[in-house]
Write a protein that holds these residues in place. Structure first.
Motif, mmCIF file in Angstrom:
data_model
loop_
_atom_site.group_PDB
_atom_site.id
_atom_site.type_symbol
_atom_site.label_atom_id
_atom_site.label_comp_id
_atom_site.label_asym_id
_atom_site.label_seq_id
_atom_site.Cartn_x
_atom_site.Cartn_y
_atom_site.Cartn_z
ATOM 1 N N ALA A 83 10.287 2.414 -68.725
ATOM 2 C CA ALA A 83 9.761 3.308 -67.691
ATOM 3 C C ALA A 83 9.705 2.612 -66.340
ATOM 4 C CB ALA A 83 8.369 3.804 -68.094
ATOM 5 N N ARG A 84 9.402 1.313 -66.348
ATOM 6 C CA ARG A 84 9.372 0.586 -65.080
ATOM 7 C C ARG A 84 10.737 0.629 -64.390
ATOM 8 N NH1 ARG A 84 10.773 -4.221 -62.692
ATOM 9 N NH2 ARG A 84 9.306 -4.953 -61.081
ATOM 10 N N ASN A 89 7.668 6.499 -59.927
ATOM 11 C CA ASN A 89 6.256 6.272 -59.591
ATOM 12 C C ASN A 89 5.607 5.212 -60.474
ATOM 13 O OD1 ASN A 89 6.315 7.755 -61.952
ATOM 14 N ND2 ASN A 89 4.470 8.947 -61.443
ATOM 15 N N PHE A 90 6.404 4.526 -61.294
ATOM 16 C CA PHE A 90 5.803 3.606 -62.263
ATOM 17 C C PHE A 90 5.084 2.445 -61.567
ATOM 18 C CE2 PHE A 90 5.686 -0.113 -64.963
ATOM 19 C CZ PHE A 90 5.226 0.400 -66.162
ATOM 20 N N ILE A 95 0.178 -0.660 -60.445
ATOM 21 C CA ILE A 95 -0.731 -1.356 -59.528
ATOM 22 C C ILE A 95 -2.134 -0.759 -59.611
ATOM 23 C CG2 ILE A 95 -1.243 -1.733 -57.084
ATOM 24 C CD1 ILE A 95 1.817 -1.966 -56.639
ATOM 25 N N LYS A 96 -2.195 0.576 -59.619
ATOM 26 C CA LYS A 96 -3.500 1.251 -59.695
ATOM 27 C C LYS A 96 -4.190 0.948 -61.020
ATOM 28 C CE LYS A 96 -2.172 5.124 -56.692
ATOM 29 N NZ LYS A 96 -1.921 6.589 -56.629
ATOM 30 N N LEU A 103 0.780 -6.869 -59.233
ATOM 31 C CA LEU A 103 1.122 -6.591 -60.633
ATOM 32 C C LEU A 103 1.922 -5.296 -60.745
ATOM 33 C CD1 LEU A 103 -2.051 -7.631 -62.690
ATOM 34 C CD2 LEU A 103 0.201 -8.712 -62.656
ATOM 35 N N THR A 104 3.225 -5.393 -60.516
ATOM 36 C CA THR A 104 4.105 -4.227 -60.693
ATOM 37 C C THR A 104 4.708 -4.202 -62.087
ATOM 38 O OG1 THR A 104 6.014 -5.436 -59.828
ATOM 39 C CG2 THR A 104 4.674 -4.209 -58.237
ATOM 40 N N LEU A 105 4.457 -5.254 -62.869
ATOM 41 C CA LEU A 105 4.904 -5.305 -64.265
ATOM 42 C C LEU A 105 3.711 -5.053 -65.178
ATOM 43 C CD1 LEU A 105 7.185 -8.491 -64.195
ATOM 44 C CD2 LEU A 105 7.965 -6.135 -64.499
ATOM 45 N N PRO A 106 3.918 -4.397 -66.303
ATOM 46 C CA PRO A 106 2.805 -4.183 -67.233
ATOM 47 C C PRO A 106 2.393 -5.510 -67.880
ATOM 48 C CG PRO A 106 4.853 -3.410 -68.203
ATOM 49 C CD PRO A 106 5.169 -3.764 -66.784
#
Length: 667
Positions: A83-84, A89-90, A95-96, A103-106
């Motif tokens: 999904a990233r 919008n991932f 981040i939220k 942190l744009t990675l899970p």
């Protein structure tokens, strides 16, 4: 989503992956809505079942999950990483959800928060996600802070895109199913390919070994057998050269894991090319043994000789050279209608050149291209046969540039002045080479034993008596390349290196397109000594290896020496011809002087009888004649006795030759 239009697996597979990613992306969005105390977004309608029903083959995602036995939780983690890459919008949601703009990675923490099926065991290095490196884990301060990213090779697999693991680029060469060429294998090789296929078709629990060795002198043939066998069982083939393997055990284990994954994803068998690995090279052997012992890779090793692997159970097939009849059949297929006109020439080609199947087709194609570009007279089969011979000669030309030098063989019988007995022996050598097919094959001598079928000759005598020129005449008469072996490059102080170099020489020359000239052979073929230390033992091992190869070599090898008595007696038993090059008599010297100047060289009043009194061999005569020619050219005069006298005096100073009264009356 309307799926009635979808008939293409590739398009539908992408739609399926996108729909699956949307499901986990919604789980992330739902988690963010809870954090921000916002109403949840509308859950997307699932179209997975309809898409799957529209596909002739399962989606790549489902295939991957089945292959690696992923749980639902592991599948969700994988899709979260997908999904990233696919959901616009991932990153903002990620981040939220984690409260950190970087942190744009899970992370594992995020995974635990959004999936109710969270399971600690799925996060271990032994679990499929990390063991097979389906996702890349970037370690954080704690396990929960470690970030996750889809592996590039896995992402392209899920998209249905053909790709290769970037970390195997330059290491693994994929050969897709069906790239077996248009030519069927010779019968003896086809039987081996069928045996391999039967082994691979056995159930895993019945198959005693996943390791197979194919040994033979033609690496192309070994590879073609493996390709044909893998095609028969509908497997792809991946080729790895042993030179690309690292001896670092940690790095090697990482490569092995990647190769194992590629085998599973691409449904393939691995061919490990060890053709240039010497059995005595312990570092390479240890590396290969580590690979065979610590992997579950279905592996075919191709090598010249059997490798001393440490694995206890493996199967070995010795791939024979093409028989005479098999070569003739390949020539017949390659030449087609031309065979009728060239039939006698083809038998001559087979007797001299031991080309592979690919080499034969290439030689014919090259010859046809030359004939089409430079048309010969209709029915001029001699010209066509000569072109075909030269094409074979080029195909068989060994790659020995660092161990030998190719000599241009322009010398003819007219240039060679020797007593009748020596000339007769040289002509007998040529006869033996030209009629090997008749004696060995048709008359059955090869059926008795394949040893001792080579033609080895020893030329002994002092320098300048015509040994090298005789080799040139023989090679020129046979229309073969002459390679002078550079003994300084062959003999090495390092253990095993000399044998490795010798093996390269003989293996490269086995195709038959060369005459090997071991100049000053006493340095290499000397007598074995009593073993007093390791140096003596290694020297004797080199001599023993050379004895074996000389006896097995089926081409023409010429040894020259100034010290015949220093040659090991075991070599003498394996030498078919011994030609003594004696110091030339005055009569022979006079003939040499009469023939030494090219026809275009102007001469004036040369007294050959007086010149013959000079007690030097032919090599010195040639040197004197050439130096005299330069003196005459500088004076713009024909070559005369005065020029020869000056050149002789210079030669005497250079070599320490005492002229005495030999030049008396020259001028």
């Amino acid at each position: 989503m309307d799926t009635t239009f979808t008939t293409n697996w590739y398009d539908t597979n992408y739609s399926y992956l996108l729909a699956a990613a949307e499901q986990v992306n919604y789980s992330l969005a739902l988690h963010v809505a809870q954090i921000e105390n916002q109403p949840p977004a509308t859950k997307p309608e699932s179209s997975l079942a309809a898409l799957k029903d529209a596909m002739l083959a399962p989606p790549a995602l489902e295939q991957l999950c089945n292959i690696f036995q992923l749980s639902k939780f592991e599948r969700d983690i994988l899709l979260l990483c997908v999904a990233r890459e696919l959901m616009p919008n991932f990153k903002s949601l990620c981040i939220k959800a984690q409260g950190d703009e970087k942190l744009t990675l899970p992370t594992f923490s995020l995974v635990r928060n959004i999936f109710s099926t969270f399971n600690w065991s799925a996060l271990t290095p032994q679990a499929p996600l990390q063991y097979w490196q389906l996702v890349q884990v970037q370690e954080g301060d704690t396990l929960m802070e470690s970030t996750l990213k889809i592996d590039q090779r896995i992402f392209y697999y899920l998209l249905g895109e053909p790709s290769l693991d970037p970390q195997l680029t330059g290491i693994l060469q994929p050969i897709p199913l069906g790239v077996a060429g248009n030519n069927s294998l010779p019968a003896s090789h086809q039987r081996i390919a069928e045996q391999l296929a039967k082994i691979w078709m056995q159930p895993t629990d019945v198959n005693t070994s996943s390791l197979i060795q194919l040994c033979g002198a033609d690496n192309t043939a070994l590879r073609q057998i493996a390709i044909a066998a893998s095609a028969f069982v509908e497997y792809n083939l991946g080729v790895i050269s042993a030179k690309h393997l690292t001896s670092d055990s940690t790095k090697l284990q990482a490569i092995i894991r990647r190769i194992e994954r590629e085998v599973i994803l691409n449904n393939c068998i691995i061919l490990l090319d060890c053709f240039n690995v010497f059995p005595g090279d312990t570092v390479f052997i240890q590396t290969i043994s580590h690979l065979t012992e610590n992997s579950r890779i279905p592996l075919v090793i191709t090598s010249r000789e059997r490798l001393p692997l440490t694995q206890e159970t493996y199967l070995t097939f010795d791939v024979p050279k093409l028989t005479t009849n098999e070569q003739l059949a390949i020539w017949q297929d390659a030449l087609g209608a031309s065979l009728v006109e060239l039939n006698p020439s083809v038998e001559t080609l087979v007797s001299q050149f031991h080309l592979s199947q690919e080499g034969i087709y290439t030689a014919v194609s090259t010859a046809k291209g030359i004939i089409n570009t430079n048309p010969v007279s209709p029915g001029d089969t001699n010209k066509e046969a000569t072109i075909l011979w030269d094409s074979c000669r080029i195909q068989a030309r060994p790659q020995l540039d660092d161990l030998a030098s190719r000599i241009n063989t322009n010398a003819t019988w007219d240039d060679l002045v020797l007593p009748d007995q020596q000339q007769q022996l040289l002509r007998e050598m040529i006869v033996h080479v030209q009629h090997r097919l008749t004696v060995y094959e048709k008359w059955g001598f090869a059926n008795k034993s394949d040893r001792g079928l080579g033609i080895a000759a020893l030329f002994s005598g002092i320098s300048g008596t015509g040994k090298t020129m005789s080799a040139e005449v023989i090679a020129n008469e046979l229309r073969l390349d002459l390679y002078r072996i550079d003994l300084s490059a062959v003999v090495s102080k390092y253990i095993g290196e000399t044998e490795k170099n010798l093996r390269r020489i003989f293996d490269a020359a086995e195709a038959g397109g060369a005459v090997l000239l071991f100049d000053e052979a006493d340095a290499l073929f000397s007598k074995r000594t009593e073993v007093k230390d390791s140096h003596d033992r290694n020297a004797n091992l080199e001599t023993n290896y050379l004895l074996q190869r000389l006896e097995a070599y089926q081409g023409l090898a010429i040894l020259t020496t100034n010290l015949r008595n220093s040659i090991d007696s075991a070599f003498m038993r394996r030498i078919r011809f011994v030609v003594e090059f004696e110091f030339p008599t005055p009569e022979i010297r006079e003939q040499i002087w009469q023939q030494i100047f090219p026809k275009d060289t102007p001469t004036l009043q040369l007294d050959y009888a007086k010149l013959a009194r000079l007690n030097v061999p032919g090599g010195n005569i040639r040197s004197i004649a050439m130096n005299a020619a330069f003196l005459a050219a500088a004076a713009a005069e024909p070559v005369q006795m005065k020029h020869l006298l000056s050149a002789t005096i210079s030669e005497g100073r250079k070599t320490g030759l005492s002229l005495g009264n030999h030049t008396k009356g020259w001028v």
